[in-house]
Design an enzyme around this catalytic site. Sequence first.
Site, PDB file in Angstrom:
ATOM      1  N   GLU A 188       0.733  41.592  37.770  1.00  0.00           N
ATOM      2  CA  GLU A 188      -0.393  42.463  38.128  1.00  0.00           C
ATOM      3  C   GLU A 188      -0.811  42.103  39.548  1.00  0.00           C
ATOM      4  O   GLU A 188      -1.263  40.991  39.806  1.00  0.00           O
ATOM      5  CB  GLU A 188      -1.554  42.245  37.146  1.00  0.00           C
ATOM      6  CG  GLU A 188      -2.785  43.060  37.497  1.00  0.00           C
ATOM      7  CD  GLU A 188      -3.992  42.725  36.605  1.00  0.00           C
ATOM      8  OE1 GLU A 188      -3.801  42.328  35.426  1.00  0.00           O
ATOM      9  OE2 GLU A 188      -5.128  42.842  37.112  1.00  0.00           O
ATOM     10  N   ARG A 242      -7.257  43.934  45.638  1.00  0.00           N
ATOM     11  CA  ARG A 242      -8.376  43.226  46.286  1.00  0.00           C
ATOM     12  C   ARG A 242      -8.047  42.866  47.719  1.00  0.00           C
ATOM     13  O   ARG A 242      -8.889  42.340  48.436  1.00  0.00           O
ATOM     14  CB  ARG A 242      -8.699  41.931  45.519  1.00  0.00           C
ATOM     15  CG  ARG A 242      -9.227  42.191  44.142  1.00  0.00           C
ATOM     16  CD  ARG A 242      -9.475  40.893  43.383  1.00  0.00           C
ATOM     17  NE  ARG A 242      -9.406  41.152  41.962  1.00  0.00           N
ATOM     18  CZ  ARG A 242      -9.485  40.219  41.021  1.00  0.00           C
ATOM     19  NH1 ARG A 242      -9.646  38.962  41.339  1.00  0.00           N
ATOM     20  NH2 ARG A 242      -9.404  40.556  39.757  1.00  0.00           N
ATOM     21  N   LYS A 286      -7.685  45.362  28.264  1.00  0.00           N
ATOM     22  CA  LYS A 286      -7.875  44.061  28.899  1.00  0.00           C
ATOM     23  C   LYS A 286      -9.238  43.570  28.399  1.00  0.00           C
ATOM     24  O   LYS A 286     -10.168  44.376  28.299  1.00  0.00           O
ATOM     25  CB  LYS A 286      -7.901  44.269  30.416  1.00  0.00           C
ATOM     26  CG  LYS A 286      -8.375  43.091  31.259  1.00  0.00           C
ATOM     27  CD  LYS A 286      -8.294  43.510  32.733  1.00  0.00           C
ATOM     28  CE  LYS A 286      -9.000  42.531  33.647  1.00  0.00           C
ATOM     29  NZ  LYS A 286      -8.067  41.917  34.613  1.00  0.00           N
TER      30      LYS A 286
HETATM   31  C1  3PG Z   1      -8.704  39.290  36.654  1.00  0.00           C
HETATM   32  O1  3PG Z   1      -8.910  40.205  37.433  1.00  0.00           O
HETATM   33  O2  3PG Z   1      -8.061  39.430  35.624  1.00  0.00           O
HETATM   34  C2  3PG Z   1      -9.341  37.966  36.941  1.00  0.00           C
HETATM   35  O3  3PG Z   1      -9.779  37.858  38.248  1.00  0.00           O
HETATM   36  C3  3PG Z   1      -8.547  36.799  36.526  1.00  0.00           C
HETATM   37  O4  3PG Z   1      -9.448  35.747  36.428  1.00  0.00           O
HETATM   38  P1  3PG Z   1      -9.048  34.216  36.619  1.00  0.00           P
HETATM   39  O5  3PG Z   1      -9.052  33.967  38.089  1.00  0.00           O
HETATM   40  O6  3PG Z   1     -10.130  33.434  35.952  1.00  0.00           O
HETATM   41  O7  3PG Z   1      -7.700  34.014  36.027  1.00  0.00           O
END
Ligand code: 3PG
Length: 223
Positions: free
Chosen positions: A49, A53, A138
Site C-alpha cells: 500500500e 501522503r 480496514k
Molecule cells: C495507516 O495508514 O494504515 C497507518 O498510518 C499505519 O499506521 P502505523 O504507522 O502505526 O503502522
Amino acid sequence: MTGLSDQQRQRIMAVLEAGPLIPVISLQREADAVPLAEALVGAGIRVLEITLRTPRALPAIELLSKRLPDDVLVGAGTVTDPAGYRRAENAGARFVVSPGITPRLLDYGLTANAPLLPGVATVSELMLGYELGYRSFKFFPAEVSGGVKALEAFAGPFPDVAFCPTGGIRQNTARDYLALSNVKAVGGTWLTPESKVSVGDWAGVSRLARESLASCRGQYGDP
Ligand code: 3PG
C-alpha cells in the site's frame, strides 16, 4: 439502491488473502520504489500500500505497476476523496484504501476499476459500508480503537465481515490480530522503517519482512 457487486467484493477479498502482511509505505524518493518493492517481494510480501501522503506516491505506483506487474499487487492508501481515487486508478493502483469513509468515497468504490477497502473505526461506520454491500474493511486506527478486543466484538453482529487492521501494529503484535478469524491481513509502517529506507538498507528491509512473516506463521493458514 444498487450495492457493491459480488465481483467487487471478491476482488478486494483477493487482495487481503494475498497478504497476510501489507506494508504501508510513504515514499520520500521515487528512486526507492523498485529496490524497496523488490526487497519486500524477495521476502515473501505480495501486497503493497503506497500512501498518497507524499508527492512521490502516484509516480511510484505507476512505476511499480509497469516494472513488477506480476510480482506484487500495488495499491494506493490514504485516499480520502473521489478525485484522489481517480488519480490512483489512473496511476495503475490495483486497489484503494481509505483511512475512513465518506458517502462519496463509498459510492465511487461501488463501480471503480480498483476495488475499495474502506476504513472504519466503529460499528456505525461499518454499518454505513455494510448497507452498501461492503464486507471487507480496514480497521483504523486499530490499536487506539480497541485493537484485538474490538475486532473480536465486531465478529458477533458481523460474522461475514473481514478486516485488515492497521495503525499502531508492530512485528510482535501482528500475530495476535491474524489469530482472529475475521482478520485476513494486517498492515503497517513497521515493515518499512524510515531508518532503513532512507539509507537504502534493502537487505535490512528484507530481513525485517522475513522475520515478521515468520512470527505470524501458523496464524494465517501457513503450515
Ligand atoms: C495507516 O495508514 O494504515 C497507518 O498510518 C499505519 O499506521 P502505523 O504507522 O502505526 O503502522
